[in-house]
Design an enzyme around this catalytic site. Structure first.
Site, PDB file in Angstrom:
ATOM      1  N   GLN A  80       0.870  -1.165   0.000  1.00 53.00           N
ATOM      2  CA  GLN A  80       0.000   0.000   0.000  1.00 53.00           C
ATOM      3  C   GLN A  80       0.908   1.215   0.000  1.00 53.00           C
ATOM      4  O   GLN A  80       1.981   1.207   0.620  1.00 53.00           O
ATOM      5  CB  GLN A  80      -0.924  -0.003   1.216  1.00 53.00           C
ATOM      6  CG  GLN A  80      -2.013  -1.056   1.095  1.00 53.00           C
ATOM      7  CD  GLN A  80      -2.896  -1.110   2.314  1.00 53.00           C
ATOM      8  OE1 GLN A  80      -2.422  -1.477   3.375  1.00 53.00           O
ATOM      9  NE2 GLN A  80      -4.165  -0.770   2.161  1.00 53.00           N
ATOM     10  N   SER A  81       0.492   2.261  -0.699  1.00 48.69           N
ATOM     11  CA  SER A  81       1.374   3.391  -0.989  1.00 48.69           C
ATOM     12  C   SER A  81       1.758   4.242   0.205  1.00 48.69           C
ATOM     13  O   SER A  81       2.848   4.789   0.242  1.00 48.69           O
ATOM     14  CB  SER A  81       0.727   4.292  -2.039  1.00 48.69           C
ATOM     15  OG  SER A  81       0.536   3.572  -3.225  1.00 48.69           O
ATOM     16  N   THR A  82       0.868   4.393   1.164  1.00 44.34           N
ATOM     17  CA  THR A  82       1.144   5.318   2.260  1.00 44.34           C
ATOM     18  C   THR A  82       0.910   4.650   3.612  1.00 44.34           C
ATOM     19  O   THR A  82       0.159   3.673   3.713  1.00 44.34           O
ATOM     20  CB  THR A  82       0.232   6.565   2.180  1.00 44.34           C
ATOM     21  OG1 THR A  82      -1.122   6.162   2.399  1.00 44.34           O
ATOM     22  CG2 THR A  82       0.363   7.271   0.832  1.00 44.34           C
ATOM     23  N   GLN A 115      -2.759   4.587   4.466  1.00 46.97           N
ATOM     24  CA  GLN A 115      -3.496   3.457   3.904  1.00 46.97           C
ATOM     25  C   GLN A 115      -3.267   2.188   4.723  1.00 46.97           C
ATOM     26  O   GLN A 115      -4.194   1.415   4.957  1.00 46.97           O
ATOM     27  CB  GLN A 115      -3.071   3.201   2.459  1.00 46.97           C
ATOM     28  CG  GLN A 115      -3.580   4.214   1.483  1.00 46.97           C
ATOM     29  CD  GLN A 115      -3.095   3.940   0.072  1.00 46.97           C
ATOM     30  OE1 GLN A 115      -2.080   3.280  -0.133  1.00 46.97           O
ATOM     31  NE2 GLN A 115      -3.818   4.442  -0.900  1.00 46.97           N
TER      32      GLN A 115
END
Length: 170
Positions: free
Chosen positions: A20-22, A25
């Site tokens: 997941q990117s962040t 998230q």
């Protein structure tokens, strides 16, 4: 089971790549994370006896601007020929830039490693599958650019209205 999955694929490990990117998230969008972890069960249902889950890139962007040790580990395993299939929900989980994506697709083609996502099972050695994988990578990269463009435009609108906030130095 798909005719693309051959016994030699099943003798090797299936690698599930979770990202997941962040950090936001990772902490607040657990459903997407759980869907990715569930790919390990799908690999077992497809007949893979050994499943390796790589999740050390949680909270790291796939844009290519950030180091992703898990993706490097995945590439190394593919190069060694120990991977029968790479599973991810979608191309954007693996890479958000065409350089990383095409590199993975090329290596999978050379080592006869399948790529499996929510839509299907792809053999990068087959020209039609390679075309679809290329389109998925291009769309993933385009999607990221589009999101950045929209965010920038929204920010500029806030600036024009005088609503953009900056943190004041302490």
């Amino acid at each position: 089971m798909s005719e693309k999955i051959r016994p030699e694929h099943l003798q090797r490990s299936a690698y599930v790549y979770v990202r997941q990117s962040t950090v936001h998230q990772v902490h607040h969008h657990r459903e997407g994370q759980q869907l990715q972890y569930n790919l390990a069960q799908r690999a077992e249902q497809l007949g893979f006896a050994q499943v390796v889950v790589i999740d050390e890139d949680l909270g790291r962007s796939g844009s290519g601007l950030q180091d992703r040790p898990g993706f490097g580990r995945l590439l190394a395993a593919v190069c060694q020929g120990s991977v029968g299939a790479v599973l991810a929900l979608e191309a954007s989980r693996l890479a958000r830039n065409n350089r990383d994506w095409q590199h993975l697709v090329d290596l999978c083609g050379l080592t006869e490693t399948l790529i499996i996502d929510a839509d299907g099972i792809y053999d990068p050695k087959q020209i039609n599958d390679r075309l679809l994988l290329g389109l998925k990578g291009t769309m993933s990269e385009f999607e990221l650019g589009l999101l950045r463009q929209r965010a920038r435009q929204a920010y500029l609108q806030k600036v024009k209205r005088g609503c953009a906030l900056w943190e004041v130095p302490v």
